[in-house]
Design an enzyme around this catalytic site. Structure first.
Site, short mmCIF file in Angstrom:
data_model
loop_
_atom_site.label_atom_id
_atom_site.label_comp_id
_atom_site.label_asym_id
_atom_site.label_seq_id
_atom_site.Cartn_x
_atom_site.Cartn_y
_atom_site.Cartn_z
CD GLU A 198 -2.67 -1.46 2.38
OE1 GLU A 198 -3.69 -2.16 2.33
OE2 GLU A 198 -2.14 -1.13 3.47
CG LEU A 228 8.15 -3.59 6.67
CD1 LEU A 228 9.48 -3.33 7.35
CD2 LEU A 228 8.04 -2.81 5.37
N GLY A 232 8.68 -7.68 9.58
CA GLY A 232 8.26 -6.92 10.76
C GLY A 232 7.57 -5.62 10.40
CB THR A 255 -5.87 -14.75 5.18
OG1 THR A 255 -5.54 -15.28 3.92
CG2 THR A 255 -7.16 -13.95 5.07
N GLY A 256 -5.22 -12.15 7.30
CA GLY A 256 -5.57 -11.66 8.63
C GLY A 256 -4.39 -11.24 9.48
CB ALA A 257 -0.70 -11.40 9.07
N GLY A 258 -2.33 -8.74 9.12
CA GLY A 258 -2.39 -7.30 9.32
C GLY A 258 -3.49 -6.92 10.30
CG ASP A 259 -7.35 -7.70 9.21
OD1 ASP A 259 -7.06 -6.57 8.78
OD2 ASP A 259 -7.87 -8.59 8.51
N GLY A 301 -6.91 -19.46 7.36
CA GLY A 301 -8.02 -18.55 7.61
C GLY A 301 -7.60 -17.40 8.51
#
Ligand code: ATP
Length: 319
Positions: A198, A228, A232, A255-259, A301
């Site tokens: 992004e 990143l 990290g 999936t979902g790591a950022g959240d 998931g």
């Protein structure tokens, strides 16, 4: 602890039962509930924090299933509306053998896009200590107006505004429109988290360095984070900047790591905004958020992979 209100979409990803196939080749699909703002709300409650989700679902079996998942996870569901006409959003997602993610969205329009400003639970939004949102809810009306109103109400009530754009290019009419709209609410956020991808998209630069991150700085911003993946995250504040390494794990589905990362951060921040000003304490919190992100990549998931506090401590102590 203080309430974190997460605003936006909740949907069902349909993911192939076998990996490395195209959508057309997939022999079958499994339901994987998601939507970044919903994931963040559950990330918070799983860590022991207090969260509510605000958004719209279809008045159909899938919509009620998703609301049930939020409730089962102790997310306050008083801000959920059900649309009588439109369906709960669906997305078919596959990771092809070439590593590219392929998306096919069913949003024509889906219920989440039809949330109206007058349907917002203002009392709930006013009780937020942190108000978190993405950019998918900005794409079309009337949800866009509901999003802008909810932000305004939360800010007027004294909430900290947290923004994770969560770019999904295929949902926008054009990349230019995506960039323009994502940046249109940029200066209102107290805290912004972007991924490396992004950062490149929004700045138009192919470098993920301090200069390109700082080009996204705005005068009222308190904290900018650039995640990143396995490297990290980088952090930027008015007074200092730095890097925190990731944990080494055997990642099978990011999936979902950022959240998970965002949920952990908000959990720590909600009762103590001042930790942003203390680099040592902020670094501790980012280590914790990195650990949450890392754990989330080790299971398939998003929602099933979000960690509880003891799991986070065990990976942090193992290091
Ligand atoms: P998402 O896949 O949910 O869109 P994102 O791109 O927003 O994620 P990432 O940078 O992938 O965010 O991940 C957020 C955090 O999770 C990272 O800063 C890192 O700490 C942790 N993380 C992600 N991937 C890995 C990995 N492969 N190994 C270890 N930690 C990871």
């Amino acid at each position: 602890s203080g309430l974190i209100v997460s605003f936006g979409e909740m949907l069902i990803d349909f993911v192939p039962t076998v990996s490395g196939v195209s959508l057309a080749e997939a022999p079958g699909f499994l339901k994987a509930p998601g939507g970044a703002p919903a994931n963040v709300a559950i990330a918070v409650t799983r860590l022991g924090g207090k969260a509510a989700f605000v958004g719209k679902l279809g008045d159909d079996e899938f919509g009620h299933m998703l609301a049930g998942i939020l409730k089962k996870n102790n997310v306050i569901a008083d801000g959920i509306n059900f649309d009588q006409g439109a369906r709960t959003a669906l997305a078919f997602v596959t990771l092809r053998s070439d590593g590219e993610r392929e998306f096919m969205f069913y949003r024509n329009p889906s219920a989440d896009m039809l949330l109206k400003p007058e349907e917002l639970n203002l009392e709930l939004i006013r009780s937020a200590k942190v108000f978190h949102y993405g950019s998918i809810s900005l794409i079309v009306e009337p949800c866009r107006s509901a999003h802008l109103k909810a932000m305004q109400v939360a800010r007027d009530a004294g909430a900290l505004l947290s923004y994770d754009p969560n770019l999904r290019l295929p949902l926008w009419p054009s990349p230019e429109e995506a960039r323009e709209q994502i940046l249109s609410i940029w200066n209102q956020a107290d805290l912004i988290k972007v991924s490396d991808v992004e950062l490149e998209f929004l700045t138009g630069s192919d470098k993920i360095d301090d200069a390109s991150a700082m080009s996204l700085w705005h005068p009222n911003l308190k904290l900018l984070l650039v995640t990143l993946g396995e490297k990290g995250c980088n952090y930027y504040t008015k007074n200092f900047r730095g890097h925190v390494d990731a944990y080494h794990v055997n990642a099978i589905d990011t999936t979902g790591a950022g959240d998970s990362f965002v949920g952990a951060l908000l959990c720590k921040l909600v009762d103590d905004h001042s930790l942003i000003e203390d680099e040592g304490r902020l670094r501790e919190v980012l280590k914790y958020a990195n650990a949450c992100g890392a754990i989330t990549t080790t299971k398939k998931g998003a929602i099933p992979a979000l960690p509880a506090h003891p799991e986070v401590l065990s990976i942090m102590n193992a290091k």
